[in-house]
Design a protein around this motif. Structure first.
Motif, PDB file in Angstrom:
ATOM      1  N   GLN A  43       0.740  -1.072   0.165  1.00  0.00           N
ATOM      2  CA  GLN A  43       0.224   0.059   0.060  1.00  0.00           C
ATOM      3  C   GLN A  43       0.855   1.293  -0.055  1.00  0.00           C
ATOM      4  O   GLN A  43       2.029   1.313   0.356  1.00  0.00           O
ATOM      5  N   THR A  44       0.476   2.300  -0.321  1.00  0.00           N
ATOM      6  CA  THR A  44       1.150   3.557  -0.639  1.00  0.00           C
ATOM      7  C   THR A  44       1.622   4.034   0.571  1.00  0.00           C
ATOM      8  O   THR A  44       2.556   4.872   0.612  1.00  0.00           O
ATOM      9  N   ASP A  45       1.088   3.918   1.775  1.00  0.00           N
ATOM     10  CA  ASP A  45       1.390   4.463   2.963  1.00  0.00           C
ATOM     11  C   ASP A  45       2.515   3.759   3.712  1.00  0.00           C
ATOM     12  O   ASP A  45       3.177   4.145   4.822  1.00  0.00           O
ATOM     13  N   LYS A  64       6.046   2.545   7.678  1.00  0.00           N
ATOM     14  CA  LYS A  64       4.547   2.908   7.624  1.00  0.00           C
ATOM     15  C   LYS A  64       4.409   4.439   7.904  1.00  0.00           C
ATOM     16  O   LYS A  64       4.784   4.563   9.193  1.00  0.00           O
ATOM     17  N   GLU A  65       3.902   5.140   7.003  1.00  0.00           N
ATOM     18  CA  GLU A  65       3.824   6.539   7.524  1.00  0.00           C
ATOM     19  C   GLU A  65       2.379   6.493   8.196  1.00  0.00           C
ATOM     20  O   GLU A  65       1.295   6.391   7.781  1.00  0.00           O
ATOM     21  N   ASP A  67       1.595   9.616  10.007  1.00  0.00           N
ATOM     22  CA  ASP A  67       1.360  11.114   9.687  1.00  0.00           C
ATOM     23  C   ASP A  67       2.591  11.545   9.164  1.00  0.00           C
ATOM     24  O   ASP A  67       3.551  10.907   9.168  1.00  0.00           O
ATOM     25  N   SER A  68       2.820  12.932   9.043  1.00  0.00           N
ATOM     26  CA  SER A  68       3.654  13.441   8.150  1.00  0.00           C
ATOM     27  C   SER A  68       5.059  13.780   9.195  1.00  0.00           C
ATOM     28  O   SER A  68       6.250  13.795   8.891  1.00  0.00           O
ATOM     29  N   GLY A  71       6.526   7.870  12.022  1.00  0.00           N
ATOM     30  CA  GLY A  71       6.410   6.477  11.177  1.00  0.00           C
ATOM     31  C   GLY A  71       6.470   5.344  11.955  1.00  0.00           C
ATOM     32  O   GLY A  71       6.750   5.641  12.916  1.00  0.00           O
ATOM     33  N   CYS A 102      12.462  11.482   5.456  1.00  0.00           N
ATOM     34  CA  CYS A 102      11.099  11.792   5.151  1.00  0.00           C
ATOM     35  C   CYS A 102      10.470  13.026   6.207  1.00  0.00           C
ATOM     36  O   CYS A 102       9.381  13.370   6.001  1.00  0.00           O
TER      37      CYS A 102
END
Length: 151
Positions: A43-45, A64-65, A67-68, A71, A102
């Motif tokens: 998945q994209t996150d 896994k992100e 939030d900004s 992680g 990131c």
């Protein structure tokens, strides 16, 4: 060791992830298993890396992100024939550096509280992680411990 982003489709990687999930089920009850399967790792996150020596898979890890600024480490696994050779340590340092790039201010993880997970907890402690309360959607669980690193 060559650590590279991976699309989680190769047979060696799929086999290692299957081994990861199988080993967790030996030590954790189903309601306490939070490992991601291959489909979820695509998945994209989630960003997934595999570590190689030539054609030999040494291990894998994902970030896994949440939030900004936050992680979560997922799917840290060393191939059984390469345990205690520094693979996990190098993968962990790679994840920490990727998290910095990131712009994350912290990375967290959930791991088992049982003796079988002691080597993983020791690795994280040596890297500066400390124990914390549950984060994200996790709940208190006697089979889980939560750790965090401020970066």
């Amino acid at each position: 060791m060559n650590i590279k982003k991976d699309d989680v489709t190769g047979p060696e990687v799929i086999a290692l992830l299957h081994d990861h999930l199988q080993s967790i089920t030996l030590h954790s009850p189903p309601e306490s298993i939070h490992a991601l399967d291959a489909e979820r790792l695509r998945q994209t996150d989630v960003t997934f890396w595999s570590a190689w020596d030539g054609d030999g898979l040494l291990g894998c890890a994902a970030l896994k992100e949440l939030d900004s600024l936050h992680g979560e480490i997922k799917s840290m696994k060393t191939s059984p024939q390469h345990v205690r050779k520094g693979v996990a340590k190098q993968l962990l340092h790679h994840l920490i550096e990727e998290a910095r790039q990131c712009g994350y201010q912290r990375i967290s993880l959930e791991t088992g509280s049982m003796a079988a997970f002691h080597p993983a907890r020791s690795l994280y402690e040596k890297a500066g992680f400390y124990y914390c309360d549950p984060f994200a959607d996790y709940k208190e669980d006697p089979n889980s411990l939560f750790m965090r690193l401020d970066i």
